[in-house]
Structure formats: structure tokens, C-alpha cells
Design a protein around this motif. Sequence first.
Motif, PDB file in Angstrom:
ATOM      1  N   UNK A  51      41.452  44.326  48.006  1.00 60.92           N
ATOM      2  CA  UNK A  51      40.782  43.361  47.132  1.00 60.92           C
ATOM      3  C   UNK A  51      40.794  41.974  47.767  1.00 60.92           C
ATOM      4  N   UNK A  52      41.913  41.621  48.383  1.00 60.82           N
ATOM      5  CA  UNK A  52      42.002  40.307  49.033  1.00 60.82           C
ATOM      6  C   UNK A  52      41.009  40.202  50.178  1.00 60.82           C
ATOM      7  N   UNK A  53      40.877  41.283  50.962  1.00 55.92           N
ATOM      8  CA  UNK A  53      39.931  41.277  52.079  1.00 55.92           C
ATOM      9  C   UNK A  53      38.504  41.104  51.579  1.00 55.92           C
ATOM     10  N   UNK A  54      38.197  41.712  50.422  1.00 51.79           N
ATOM     11  CA  UNK A  54      36.846  41.608  49.873  1.00 51.79           C
ATOM     12  C   UNK A  54      36.525  40.201  49.399  1.00 51.79           C
ATOM     13  N   UNK A  55      37.553  39.383  49.129  1.00 51.78           N
ATOM     14  CA  UNK A  55      37.345  38.012  48.681  1.00 51.78           C
ATOM     15  C   UNK A  55      37.028  37.076  49.843  1.00 51.78           C
ATOM     16  N   UNK A  56      37.214  37.555  51.057  1.00 55.51           N
ATOM     17  CA  UNK A  56      37.001  36.723  52.247  1.00 55.51           C
ATOM     18  C   UNK A  56      35.608  37.010  52.809  1.00 55.51           C
ATOM     19  N   UNK A  57      34.723  36.018  52.845  1.00 58.15           N
ATOM     20  CA  UNK A  57      33.357  36.235  53.333  1.00 58.15           C
ATOM     21  C   UNK A  57      33.297  36.302  54.862  1.00 58.15           C
ATOM     22  N   UNK A  58      33.741  37.414  55.410  1.00 59.19           N
ATOM     23  CA  UNK A  58      33.699  37.578  56.858  1.00 59.19           C
ATOM     24  C   UNK A  58      33.458  39.042  57.193  1.00 59.19           C
ATOM     25  N   UNK A  59      33.001  39.280  58.411  1.00 56.29           N
ATOM     26  CA  UNK A  59      32.719  40.631  58.873  1.00 56.29           C
ATOM     27  C   UNK A  59      34.025  41.402  59.056  1.00 56.29           C
ATOM     28  N   UNK A  60      34.139  42.546  58.362  1.00 53.69           N
ATOM     29  CA  UNK A  60      35.331  43.380  58.462  1.00 53.69           C
ATOM     30  C   UNK A  60      35.054  44.682  59.217  1.00 53.69           C
ATOM     31  N   UNK A  61      33.927  44.724  59.914  1.00 54.45           N
ATOM     32  CA  UNK A  61      33.615  45.895  60.712  1.00 54.45           C
ATOM     33  C   UNK A  61      33.374  47.126  59.861  1.00 54.45           C
ATOM     34  N   UNK A  62      34.071  48.216  60.185  1.00 52.57           N
ATOM     35  CA  UNK A  62      33.884  49.486  59.487  1.00 52.57           C
ATOM     36  C   UNK A  62      34.213  49.391  58.005  1.00 52.57           C
ATOM     37  N   UNK A  63      35.046  48.420  57.639  1.00 58.30           N
ATOM     38  CA  UNK A  63      35.424  48.251  56.226  1.00 58.30           C
ATOM     39  C   UNK A  63      34.305  47.659  55.372  1.00 58.30           C
ATOM     40  N   UNK A  64      33.283  47.093  56.017  1.00 58.08           N
ATOM     41  CA  UNK A  64      32.239  46.392  55.264  1.00 58.08           C
ATOM     42  C   UNK A  64      31.639  47.211  54.125  1.00 58.08           C
ATOM     43  N   UNK A  65      31.139  48.435  54.373  1.00 56.29           N
ATOM     44  CA  UNK A  65      30.522  49.181  53.264  1.00 56.29           C
ATOM     45  C   UNK A  65      31.508  49.553  52.166  1.00 56.29           C
ATOM     46  N   UNK A  66      32.770  49.747  52.534  1.00 51.86           N
ATOM     47  CA  UNK A  66      33.782  50.077  51.521  1.00 51.86           C
ATOM     48  C   UNK A  66      34.103  48.855  50.670  1.00 51.86           C
ATOM     49  N   UNK A  67      34.305  47.715  51.336  1.00 52.28           N
ATOM     50  CA  UNK A  67      34.650  46.496  50.605  1.00 52.28           C
ATOM     51  C   UNK A  67      33.474  45.962  49.803  1.00 52.28           C
ATOM     52  N   UNK A  68      32.263  46.365  50.163  1.00 54.15           N
ATOM     53  CA  UNK A  68      31.092  45.876  49.431  1.00 54.15           C
ATOM     54  C   UNK A  68      31.163  46.263  47.960  1.00 54.15           C
ATOM     55  N   UNK A  69      31.778  47.399  47.658  1.00 58.68           N
ATOM     56  CA  UNK A  69      31.926  47.813  46.266  1.00 58.68           C
ATOM     57  C   UNK A  69      32.749  46.788  45.489  1.00 58.68           C
ATOM     58  N   UNK A  70      33.818  46.275  46.109  1.00 59.01           N
ATOM     59  CA  UNK A  70      34.638  45.260  45.443  1.00 59.01           C
ATOM     60  C   UNK A  70      33.882  43.941  45.388  1.00 59.01           C
ATOM     61  N   UNK A  71      33.143  43.625  46.422  1.00 60.90           N
ATOM     62  CA  UNK A  71      32.352  42.397  46.412  1.00 60.90           C
ATOM     63  C   UNK A  71      31.287  42.454  45.336  1.00 60.90           C
ATOM     64  N   UNK A  72      30.761  43.647  45.072  1.00 59.72           N
ATOM     65  CA  UNK A  72      29.806  43.805  43.976  1.00 59.72           C
ATOM     66  C   UNK A  72      30.473  43.530  42.627  1.00 59.72           C
ATOM     67  N   UNK A  73      31.747  43.915  42.504  1.00 65.33           N
ATOM     68  CA  UNK A  73      32.495  43.605  41.287  1.00 65.33           C
ATOM     69  C   UNK A  73      32.596  42.095  41.125  1.00 65.33           C
ATOM     70  N   UNK A  74      32.883  41.402  42.221  1.00 69.75           N
ATOM     71  CA  UNK A  74      32.950  39.931  42.176  1.00 69.75           C
ATOM     72  C   UNK A  74      31.597  39.360  41.752  1.00 69.75           C
ATOM     73  N   UNK A  75      30.523  39.904  42.315  1.00 70.67           N
ATOM     74  CA  UNK A  75      29.186  39.412  41.978  1.00 70.67           C
ATOM     75  C   UNK A  75      28.893  39.600  40.493  1.00 70.67           C
ATOM     76  N   UNK A  76      29.256  40.745  39.944  1.00 69.38           N
ATOM     77  CA  UNK A  76      29.008  41.024  38.532  1.00 69.38           C
ATOM     78  C   UNK A  76      29.775  40.090  37.610  1.00 69.38           C
ATOM     79  N   UNK A  77      30.932  39.616  38.080  1.00 66.60           N
ATOM     80  CA  UNK A  77      31.807  38.774  37.251  1.00 66.60           C
ATOM     81  C   UNK A  77      32.022  37.403  37.894  1.00 66.60           C
ATOM     82  N   UNK A  78      31.055  36.960  38.671  1.00 64.56           N
ATOM     83  CA  UNK A  78      31.232  35.740  39.458  1.00 64.56           C
ATOM     84  C   UNK A  78      31.489  34.513  38.596  1.00 64.56           C
ATOM     85  N   UNK A  79      30.782  34.397  37.490  1.00 66.34           N
ATOM     86  CA  UNK A  79      30.935  33.201  36.652  1.00 66.34           C
ATOM     87  C   UNK A  79      32.369  33.102  36.126  1.00 66.34           C
TER      88      UNK A  79
END
Length: 211
Positions: free
Chosen positions: A104-132
Motif C-alpha cells: 500500500x505504501x508503494x502504491x502511494x508513491x508516484x514512481x515507476x515500480x517496474x513489474x509491480x506497476x499493474x499490481x499496484x495500480x489496483x491500490x492506486x485505483x482505490x486511492x483515485x476512488x477515495x481521493x477527496x
Amino acid sequence: MTTYSEIFENNLAWIDAKKAAEPDFFENLSLDQKPDYLYIGCSDSRVTAEEMMGLQPGEAFVHRNVANLVVSTDLNVMSVINYAVRFLGVKHIIVCGHYNCGGVKAAMIPKDMGLLNPWLRTIRDVYRLHQEELDDIRDEAARYNRLVELNVQEQCLSVIKTASVQLSHTQSGCPTVHGWVFDIKSGRLKDLQIDFEAKLKDIKKIYNLFE
């Protein structure tokens, strides 16, 4: 730090302890499993499912991955849910996250995580849904903890959307889906009090597969 060879010594000691307390332990363990719980948790080495729940071997069917995600295209977790519901007949499905989660912490960091990118995108989508809500939390640690909780809630919804869960619940009233967070600092489990019946009702307009 436990060495590799010590693991096998520990295994023998564990066997002796189990037999001393219950002579038929392994004979009973070898019978078919009939767990009431499916536990979907994080792969973090500090979080041990059965131990923190006070359960014995055979009482929980366990699946773990980075940041306890339930992704519809992940055949691993989908197969686990399907098998647990349709063949094991579990009564409860628990999605358990934990504070201080590296995924979750890695997903909060806006940087390229290589192979982890598609996996962490799911958590980043959670952030987007609840961004406000999240952006209004000024304290970074508190924001991080809240994202852990929101991630668990969204993964619970992903479980509820599955056909096997909906069909089983229609036929038998089980399973019920729960969202938990484990606090590593205190050892306490926090029940997020997800209203399973209400969530199931809310998603039926779009995700209902059996009517």
C-alpha cells in the motif's frame, strides 16, 4: 535468526509437541479439510493468519498475496474463492489487510515500480476512488492507514462481485464477507464492520449474476 537447518529441527520439535498434546493430531489432520473460514491476506512475513486468529491447522483456508488484493483477472485468487465456496463450503470470507503495509505504501508513491506497476495500480485505483477523503487527511501516517482500510473494503466488494459467492449466498445464506485490519504495533485485529447484506444489495444493479 533461524538457520535453514534449524527449520527441520523445529519441525521435529513441533511434531513431538503436537503428539504429546494430542496423540491422534496428524491422523485427524490427514482427513478431509472442512474449514469455516477463507482468509485472504497479505504476504507480509510479519502477519501470520492462523496464529493471530487463534485457529488450528484445518480451520482456515488461506490465500496470501502482496497487499491482499482480489483482482478479477488473477486466476489464483479467483480459483481459491471458487474452491473455498463451492467445494469447501466456507461460512466466512475474510479480507485482512494490515497497517504498515509495504504494498500500500508503494502504491502511494508516484514512481515507476517496474513489474509491480499493474499490481499496484489496483491500490492506486482505490486511492483515485477515495481521493477527496484521503487528500483531506494531512497526516501522512493517518492517510496511509486509511488507505489500508479503504483497500480492504474495496477488495471485499471484489469478493462479493464473484459468481460463486453470489450463487452460494442465494442458495444457502453463506458465505458472509468480512473486512479486517491487523495492527502490527498492538497485535489487535480491527473489524471494519462491513455490512455484507447491504453491500450485496447495493451492487446487484450492476453485478448481480443470479436473480
